[in-house]
Design an enzyme around this catalytic site. Sequence first.
Site, PDB file in Angstrom:
ATOM      1  N   HIS A 157       0.822  -1.214   0.000  1.00 54.85           N
ATOM      2  CA  HIS A 157       0.000   0.000   0.000  1.00 54.85           C
ATOM      3  C   HIS A 157       0.854   1.261   0.000  1.00 54.85           C
ATOM      4  CE1 HIS A 157       0.235   0.739   4.464  1.00 54.85           C
ATOM      5  NE2 HIS A 157       0.191  -0.579   4.568  1.00 54.85           N
TER       6      HIS A 157
ATOM      7  N   ASP B 107      -0.032   4.344   1.203  1.00 53.82           N
ATOM      8  CA  ASP B 107      -0.224   5.322   2.276  1.00 53.82           C
ATOM      9  C   ASP B 107       0.548   4.969   3.535  1.00 53.82           C
ATOM     10  OD1 ASP B 107      -2.085   3.126   2.470  1.00 53.82           O
ATOM     11  OD2 ASP B 107      -3.245   4.252   3.951  1.00 53.82           O
TER      12      ASP B 107
ATOM     13  N   ASP C 299       5.946   0.665   7.191  1.00 55.06           N
ATOM     14  CA  ASP C 299       4.577   0.226   6.908  1.00 55.06           C
ATOM     15  C   ASP C 299       3.959   1.271   5.975  1.00 55.06           C
ATOM     16  OD1 ASP C 299       1.932  -0.607   6.978  1.00 55.06           O
ATOM     17  OD2 ASP C 299       1.595  -0.027   9.062  1.00 55.06           O
TER      18      ASP C 299
ATOM     19  N   GLU D 128      -4.841   1.867   2.467  1.00 55.59           N
ATOM     20  CA  GLU D 128      -5.002   0.661   3.275  1.00 55.59           C
ATOM     21  C   GLU D 128      -5.295   1.005   4.724  1.00 55.59           C
ATOM     22  OE1 GLU D 128      -3.299  -2.671   5.888  1.00 55.59           O
ATOM     23  OE2 GLU D 128      -2.849  -0.533   5.806  1.00 55.59           O
ATOM     24  N   GLU D 129      -4.675   2.087   5.200  1.00 52.12           N
ATOM     25  CA  GLU D 129      -4.759   2.426   6.617  1.00 52.12           C
ATOM     26  C   GLU D 129      -6.132   2.953   7.027  1.00 52.12           C
ATOM     27  OE1 GLU D 129      -2.596   1.589   8.644  1.00 52.12           O
ATOM     28  OE2 GLU D 129      -0.615   1.570   7.717  1.00 52.12           O
TER      29      GLU D 129
ATOM     30  N   HIS E  23       3.304   2.271  13.251  1.00 48.21           N
ATOM     31  CA  HIS E  23       2.378   3.311  13.728  1.00 48.21           C
ATOM     32  C   HIS E  23       2.940   4.078  14.926  1.00 48.21           C
ATOM     33  CE1 HIS E  23      -1.485   1.502  11.739  1.00 48.21           C
ATOM     34  NE2 HIS E  23      -0.415   1.321  10.985  1.00 48.21           N
TER      35      HIS E  23
END
Length: 408
Positions: free
Chosen positions: A80, A82, A142, A174-175, A380
């Site tokens: 992904h 983002d 990520d 995705e997030e 995150h």
Amino acid sequence: MRVREELVSRFFRYAAIESQSNGRSQSLPSSPGQAALAALLADEMRAIGLEDVCIDAHAIVTGVKRGNRPAAPPIGFIAHLDTVDVGLSPFVRPQVLRFEGEDLCINRQEDIWLRVAEHPEILDWLGEDIIVGDGTSVLGADNKAAIAVIMTLLGRLDHEVGHGDVFVAFVPDEEIGMRGAKAMDVSRFPCDFAYTIDCCELGEVVLETFNAASCEIVFTGVSAHPMSAKGMLVNPLLMAMDFISHFDRKETPECTEGRDGFYWFKDLIANDSVASLTALIRDFDTDGFNRRKHRIAAVAEQMRSRYPTGNVRYQITDTYRNVSTSLARDERAVALLFKAMEELGIGKKVIAMRGGTDGAVLSAKGIPTPNFFTGAYNFHSRYEFLPVPAFERSLEVALKVCQLAATE
């Protein structure tokens, strides 16, 4: 260029593009930086010889590296575009530091430190190069570490391994609910099975994800001037707080682990007349997942009875399903992944992921898609870090999977 140098160079290049997703936007992609990153990747894919490269209006990029083993099953990789918005800066400033056993100062001006006592997992990488941010943002491994792995893989396939057709997809958002994967036309990604590279430390493999749903609950109160409010005013903010109080405080993310499910009361916006509450529902077990959704409905009904002059409305939307059911229908992807790791001497750590990936969406669409490690830690978080040797091992697994698929 050496593999290590290429991986790090690509990661820095992709991290420099601000691509934080925006959950308040209804657009796909939700932020312009994702479209900019998609355009860059499409150009790079063409430059290294991919065919059928397509970038659509939603910044979904697909293409294929044609194989040199015609009988091999077509496989795919997805990542992904983002990075997550957790209230930190959207601008990522990666740096490489050598870890010699001491706390790492990642931002001298702001006095931000990655401390060994708080993150003892870093001790596994004594004497190694570590990619970190500057503490004002997430690092974005990520999922930009995965993008770097996939792009490096595509450039090296012809030189290093025999392989079948290898499809690739890069998707936005995705997030914020796997919006890109849900919108992707899988006819552009016609592989038998695929892989996400979207979990953490060296050796991690994800064969289970949560079942997930989001719920929007709207509380309508009755406004009144406080001088004459008795018996009339219904405060929607207090209605929302009352609603939350009906759920077990221990069934929250901060109080659960392993295979425990939870409710996450996440966002609350209120004024004198209306309050809007967002709740996330998570459970590995399908029956438990359904029970949690029914609990939301039951509490909403109780609230309607308790506040007869107010109102409570809710809408529950399924976000993704546990990937395990789809993986059980076609075990080739998992078998090849395990064999690749065994041949490379990488011990596997099979986990039930307390989250979800684009692979859960693809699996539901008929493309079994397990997930393996980027090598990073602390997704995150401002303390996210990526040991370069683990990063390299992620690429080795991807290369070996392509090779093994061609010989099955």
